[in-house]
Design an enzyme around this catalytic site. Structure first.
Site, PDB file in Angstrom:
ATOM      1  N   ASP A  89      51.544  42.140  47.685  1.00 44.46           N
ATOM      2  CA  ASP A  89      51.359  42.813  46.491  1.00 44.46           C
ATOM      3  C   ASP A  89      50.080  43.752  46.614  1.00 44.46           C
ATOM      4  O   ASP A  89      50.674  45.025  46.436  1.00 44.46           O
ATOM      5  CB  ASP A  89      50.708  41.774  45.347  1.00 44.46           C
ATOM      6  CG  ASP A  89      51.768  40.684  45.286  1.00 44.46           C
ATOM      7  OD1 ASP A  89      52.615  40.258  45.975  1.00 44.46           O
ATOM      8  OD2 ASP A  89      51.692  39.977  43.980  1.00 44.46           O
ATOM      9  N   GLU A 146      46.628  28.782  49.446  1.00 43.15           N
ATOM     10  CA  GLU A 146      47.574  29.836  49.461  1.00 43.15           C
ATOM     11  C   GLU A 146      47.357  30.891  50.756  1.00 43.15           C
ATOM     12  O   GLU A 146      48.236  31.256  51.205  1.00 43.15           O
ATOM     13  CB  GLU A 146      47.513  30.829  48.270  1.00 43.15           C
ATOM     14  CG  GLU A 146      48.606  31.805  48.274  1.00 43.15           C
ATOM     15  CD  GLU A 146      48.404  32.775  46.656  1.00 43.15           C
ATOM     16  OE1 GLU A 146      47.649  32.208  46.090  1.00 43.15           O
ATOM     17  OE2 GLU A 146      49.219  33.605  46.479  1.00 43.15           O
TER      18      GLU A 146
HETATM   19  C1  DGY Z   1      51.879  37.377  41.013  1.00 43.25           C
HETATM   20  O1  DGY Z   1      52.038  37.094  40.294  1.00 43.25           O
HETATM   21  O2  DGY Z   1      50.900  37.650  41.518  1.00 43.25           O
HETATM   22  C2  DGY Z   1      53.206  37.542  42.162  1.00 43.25           C
HETATM   23  O3  DGY Z   1      52.620  37.897  43.323  1.00 43.25           O
HETATM   24  C3  DGY Z   1      53.995  38.436  41.580  1.00 43.25           C
HETATM   25  O4  DGY Z   1      55.190  38.371  42.048  1.00 43.25           O
END
Ligand code: DGY
Length: 422
Positions: free
Chosen positions: A158, A387
């Site tokens: 992201d 994560e």
């Molecule tokens: C989030 O909501 O952070 C996700 O990575 C988007 O897919």
């Protein structure tokens, strides 16, 4: 409790009946590439349940072949942006309007590596939908031969600083509908993307929704368009695995062969000679990203790149290995915008370590493959199933009790290590 038992507990605790969420609270739906890695982990103790993870993901496929990044089987007020913000999408279930790195074919091949009649029947069950998804990538996400993306969320990485050159070119929509972030209510904001980045992510979603998720328009008129080594190399590897499945099933491979040939030849579009690495590239301006990321060495996973390119990537990895305690950081510690705890600006990501280690081991780079595997295992032993992890300290970041971390652990250390696992 042993780490194997803890990992199985996490996966069963995140099971929502046939599919698995990444973690409670922060990510309450089925995510695309998460589920693929989760299937690998579950296969180490329950192969039938692993298979339902795969078929549940296919339930979200669009008529044009796209498999979206998130399938919204419910509307959970704890997550933003949920189904209302993405608007009307053409699949059988509400979803996002972008995809995610297509690891599924590689997972299906690995799950059925024994080639028993039952395994071949399973391959046959999913071959056509996966072929359709890969065809969608060719028609909707390829430019200059390289695999491109219309949204950083589609890459799975992201807020990696790779995307800054593309995001800097675009403006936040003046008419951006107001919204309230939920991610920062679940976890410390120092782990998450900035507000300005979020405004831009939501701007692209708003434009896509206004275009009725017409992928051709999004590609040519959308505000963001960058070539991505994650999508490119994961797709190339997945095409190789799809071809192997086609051969087992007696299907024609001619179309897949053309995808593989073009994927190999066009990786050069992302070769950043100044850095000695494959990096993202802004298709609108031609500019390259400014740092080595953990997607750069995915060329090994895809079996792509020349010996010289691979050599320069190894030099970069050795330099970085001297700077961090835990390999492989998601962003170069020597580059601007490195932040060891902020999501894709530095932390170590389990699924990336899995793919990079697998590729390196196949290429004979066993020492670096071992380090990448051992460092993630050590971070999990030290901190638990997070994560992602701070590459300097091993501190766990963002979501805890995380499914793909448990899954990667199980593929390496689980009760029945998978054939062919790195
Ligand atoms: C989030 O909501 O952070 C996700 O990575 C988007 O897919």
């Amino acid at each position: 409790m042993s780490l194997n038992d803890q990992a199985i507990d996490i996966l069963t605790g995140n099971d929502r009946g046939g599919y698995t969420i990444p973690t409670k609270g922060l990510y309450p739906y089925q995510w695309n590439w998460d589920s693929a890695f989760i299937a690998l982990g579950i296969a180490s103790y329950d192969p039938d349940r692993a298979w339902s993870e795969v078929t549940a993901l296919l339930d979200g496929q669009w008529p044009d072949g796209m498999i979206p990044s998130i399938i919204f089987r419910s509307d959970d007020p704890d997550y933003f942006p949920g189904p209302a913000r993405w608007g009307k999408t053409p699949g059988a279930m509400p979803s996002t309007g972008v995809s995610q790195p297509p690891v599924l074919a590689s997972v299906v091949r690995q799950l059925n590596a024994g080639g028993s009649p039952a395994e071949i029947a399973r391959m046959r069950e999913v071959f056509a939908p996966i072929m359709k998804w890969h065809r969608w990538f060719q028609s909707s996400r390829v430019m200059h031969g390289a695999t491109v993306t219309t949204h950083p969320w589609e890459t799975g990485r992201d807020n990696c600083p790779e995307w800054n050159i593309g995001l800097d070119q675009m403006a936040v929509a003046p008419d951006l509908a107001p919204y309230v972030r939920m991610d920062n209510k679940h976890v410390n904001p120092r782990f998450r993307p900035s507000q300005e980045q979020y405004d831009k992510y939501l701007t692209i979603v708003q434009r896509g929704e206004e275009m009725g998720w017409d992928q051709n328009r999004l590609l040519h008129e959308g505000p963001f368009l960058m070539a991505d080594p994650t999508l490119h190399f994961v797709l190339l590897r997945a095409n190789r695995d799809l071809k192997a499945m086609a051969e087992i099933l007696g299907e024609d491979t001619a179309e897949i062969d053309t995808w593989i040939a073009s994927g190999e030849a066009s990786a050069d579009y992302m070769w950043n000679d100044a850095l000695g690495a494959f990096t993202a590239r802004d298709v609108k301006t031609g500019a390259f990203s400014t740092g080595f990321s953990n997607a750069s060495p995915l060329c090994f996973y895809a079996d792509a790149g020349t010996p010289e390119q691979r050599g320069r990537i190894m030099e970069n990895m050795k330099r970085i290995a001297g700077k961090v305690r835990f390999m492989l950081p998601s962003w170069d510690p020597d580059a601007d915008a490195f932040e060891p705890q902020r999501y894709w600006c530095g932390p170590v990501w389990p699924q990336m370590n899995y793919m990079v280690a697998e590729g390196l081991a196949r290429a004979g780079e066993v020492e670096m493959a071992g380090r990448i595997r051992e460092d993630l295992s050590a971070a999990i032993r030290q901190s638990g199933f997070w994560e992602c992890f701070n590459p300097l300290t091993g501190e766990g970041c963002v979501g805890n009790n995380f499914s793909w971390t448990a899954a990667v652990w199980l593929t390496w250390h689980g009760p029945q290590p998978l054939r062919g696992a790195a």
